[in-house]
Design a protein around this motif. Structure first.
Motif: not given
Length: 272
Positions: A80-83, A131-135, A227-235, A243-246
């Motif tokens: 759904q993220d138009e960007r 996922a890492v760019c949400e909101n 701080i406040g950033g997000r990381l996504i990776a397969p684990e 895995i989504l980490i904030e």
């Protein structure tokens, strides 16, 4: 703080958080409930090559229509993220694959790019970036595992500063060639090096996207997340999940398990 979300029940016929069937639209692994994404299992994903050169020319003439169909499919699959959708519409995926595979560039499939690696299928590229760019709008992003350069090119469409690391010399050169052809070398800062070590001299990053699976996410990369950033990776090894980490504080991170996936292993060092 984001609330923990329970892992999705990938039983036969169930759907994920986007209402997308866990069994449809992709190459299946040995376990039919696990989606195979690229960089994934080249042996199971590799299509036949050897199409005539005119295939690339014809696809180039129709690439906008083909990308439009891909974008509609991504919408139907819950992106759904138009960007992200606009970015993927802007990047000609057929220019990042072998000429013989150009006619399959806009399928929802991973395709081989050499060196036992693949270009990720469109859905997983869109899923991970969304996922890492949400909101939020990350300013500085690190991609670990640049491959052929496609995901970095997508990121560069709306992220101000994109850094990408590739450990295989041949793929680093391929990515550089593709990014130069798309006039993105200045917008993507490509590095040949050990992705597991990240880029400590440039950190912190607002987002980190890792395109290979480790037994666990390297601490060095967690430390390079703002701080406040997000990381996504397969684990994982045989069984893998996104895995989504904030990062929530100087020494605290929030972890969320997403879909079952299959990626190639995350390896240290470089390969000439």
């Amino acid at each position: 703080m984001r609330k923990p979300v329970a892992p999705f029940p990938f039983a036969s016929g169930t759907t994920n958080r986007f209402g997308r069937s866990s069994l449809g639209g992709g190459v299946s692994a040995a376990n039919s409930n696990t989606r195979v994404f690229g960089p994934g299992n080249p042996a199971s994903n590799a299509p036949l090559v050897g199409h005539h050169r005119s295939t690339t020319v014809n696809l180039g003439l129709n690439s906008e229509r083909s990308r439009g169909m891909m974008i509609q499919r991504l919408r139907n699959q819950g992106i759904q993220d138009e960007r992200v959708l606009d970015a993927m519409m802007a990047v000609p995926r057929h220019m990042f694959v072998d000429e013989g595979l150009a006619s399959r560039a806009y399928e929802d499939a991973a395709l081989p790019i050499g060196h036992s690696q693949t270009i990720s299928q469109p859905w997983v590229v869109a899923r991970m970036i969304s996922a890492v760019c949400e909101n939020r709008v990350p300013v500085k992003v690190l991609e670990v595992g640049a491959g052929c350069g496609y995901q970095a090119a997508v990121l560069a469409q709306f992220i101000k500063e994109v850094h990408a690391v590739e450990r295989i010399r041949g793929l680093y050169e391929l990515a550089r060639e593709h990014l130069r052809a798309q006039k993105l070398i200045g917008r993507v800062r490509l590095t040949f090096g050990d992705g597991m070590a990240g880029l400590p001299g440039i950190a912190p990053f607002d987002a980190i996207v890792i395109a290979a699976a480790g037994i666990k996410i390297p601490q060095a990369l967690l430390e390079q997340l703002a701080i406040g950033g997000r990381l996504i990776a397969p684990e994982g090894t045989t069984a893998q999940r996104l895995i989504l980490i904030e990062r929530t504080g100087a020494a605290t991170w929030h972890r969320e398990e997403l879909e079952s996936v299959r990626f190639v292993p995350l390896r240290p060092g470089t390969q000439s």
